[in-house]
Design an enzyme around this catalytic site. Structure first.
Site, PDB file in Angstrom:
ATOM      1  N   THR A 191       0.792  -1.239   0.000  1.00 37.51           N
ATOM      2  CA  THR A 191       0.000   0.000   0.000  1.00 37.51           C
ATOM      3  C   THR A 191       0.823   1.288   0.000  1.00 37.51           C
ATOM      4  OG1 THR A 191      -0.429   0.441   2.374  1.00 37.51           O
ATOM      5  CG2 THR A 191      -1.842  -1.209   1.273  1.00 37.51           C
ATOM      6  N   ASP A 192       2.114   1.238   0.293  1.00 38.11           N
ATOM      7  CA  ASP A 192       2.943   2.446   0.287  1.00 38.11           C
ATOM      8  C   ASP A 192       4.242   2.190  -0.474  1.00 38.11           C
ATOM      9  OD1 ASP A 192       3.510   5.129   0.964  1.00 38.11           O
ATOM     10  OD2 ASP A 192       4.638   4.536   2.745  1.00 38.11           O
ATOM     11  N   LEU A 193       4.117   1.495  -1.593  1.00 39.71           N
ATOM     12  CA  LEU A 193       5.301   1.050  -2.326  1.00 39.71           C
ATOM     13  C   LEU A 193       5.721   2.109  -3.332  1.00 39.71           C
ATOM     14  CD1 LEU A 193       7.444  -0.946  -2.824  1.00 39.71           C
ATOM     15  CD2 LEU A 193       5.817  -2.449  -3.968  1.00 39.71           C
ATOM     16  N   ASN A 197      10.916   3.344  -0.756  1.00 35.54           N
ATOM     17  CA  ASN A 197      10.658   2.131   0.014  1.00 35.54           C
ATOM     18  C   ASN A 197      11.150   0.877  -0.695  1.00 35.54           C
ATOM     19  OD1 ASN A 197       9.655   3.162   2.363  1.00 35.54           O
ATOM     20  ND2 ASN A 197       7.504   3.002   1.798  1.00 35.54           N
TER      21      ASN A 197
END
Length: 301
Positions: A191-193, A197
């Site tokens: 979800t926060d790729l 990251n």
């Protein structure tokens, strides 16, 4: 030894009372975790957006990173996702103390995907999608639950909300359609790729890039795309529409995603990001609101 918090971590106290309490207790919790896992500090502390990160050596001399995170809902199941992936496309989890949000992780290189051209970086992330998009764990919150709450909030927006009404109506329609879609909840998502990251592995050439910092949900893989569109925004100056579309279609092709489904989730994420900014920020950032609208428009113009 006394743990000296970086200035940026101390400044997290300004985010509110819960953050201030966490920062106050962080040195003691960190020291306790070092003792419990018999770790030796091996460098200066760094930080993430919501965490303290400390280079350490394990009792066997293995280089690792001790991550002490803020206990928010987003990070609650981070350890479960990392265990599920077991280093397949991601940083390897060595140990976890979930009630402290303490994670012991393999040490990676500091180089991330911002060091290569954005379209090339998007292709790298698509290869990582294939590794990490596995069946979801039963403990995870679902994407449709999140979407139900967001859609209900969106329906209550006053008509004078400073966002294009066409986008709001479009997001409402898309949200209602996807809430009832059984394919929207089955996959383990990061979800926060985004570009920062994904870090370079220190030695394993079979997996040159590895994912860090998941905020896991059970959902639809197409939900993952949007962070690659809104990050590295300054690089798109003067070419926003074409730059966003270039990234979008690179991802669609490389990941073999359904174009319409990908477009729907991008629009939804950008509209809900903008609404969150308007509702939660003390002083909404007009530049960020512009980014949200520009991305939502670029993928469909």
């Amino acid at each position: 030894m006394t743990i000296e918090l970086p200035a940026a971590v101390r400044a997290m106290s300004d985010r509110g009372p819960d953050w201030a309490r966490w920062v106050e207790t962080l040195p003691g919790w960190t020291q306790s975790q070092l003792h419990e896992w018999e770790l030796r500090v091996d460098g200066a502390p760094t930080h993430g957006t919501t965490s303290l990160v400390l280079p350490v050596l394990t009792p066997q001399g293995r280089p690792a990173m001790l991550k002490m995170g803020f206990p928010d809902a987003d990070s609650e199941h981070e350890h479960l996702a990392l265990r599920r992936w077991a280093g397949h496309g991601t940083v390897r989890l060595l140990s976890a103390q979930p009630h402290r949000r303490a994670l012991l992780l393999d040490r990676l290189h500091s180089r991330d995907l911002t060091t290569i051209p954005d379209v090339e970086a998007c292709a790298v992330v698509c290869d990582l999608y294939r590794r990490i998009h596995v069946p979801a764990l039963p403990q995870l919150r679902t994407l449709t639950t999140w979407l139900e709450l967001q859609t209900a909030d969106l329906a209550q927006l006053p008509r004078n909300t400073p966002l294009p009404r066409r986008l709001i109506e479009q997001a409402l329609t898309l949200g209602h359609d996807l809430i009832g879609d059984p394919a929207a909840d089955g996959t383990l998502l990061h979800t926060d790729l985004h570009y920062e990251n994904v870090l370079a592995a220190c030695s394993d050439t079979a997996q040159p890039w590895l994912v860090i910092d998941p905020k896991p949900l059970a959902g639809d893989p197409h939900f993952e795309i949007a962070p690659l569109l809104w990050n590295r925004w300054q690089e798109l100056a003067g070419d926003v529409r074409d730059g966003v579309r270039r990234r979008f279609y690179t991802i669609i092709d490389a990941a073999q995603f359904d174009e319409d489904r990908a477009r729907a989730w991008v629009i939804l994420r950008m509209v809900h990001n903008a609404v969150w900014e308007l509702r939660e920020a003390t002083r909404p950032d007009p530049a960020w609101l512009t980014v949200c609208v520009a991305v939502a428009k670029a993928v469909q113009d």
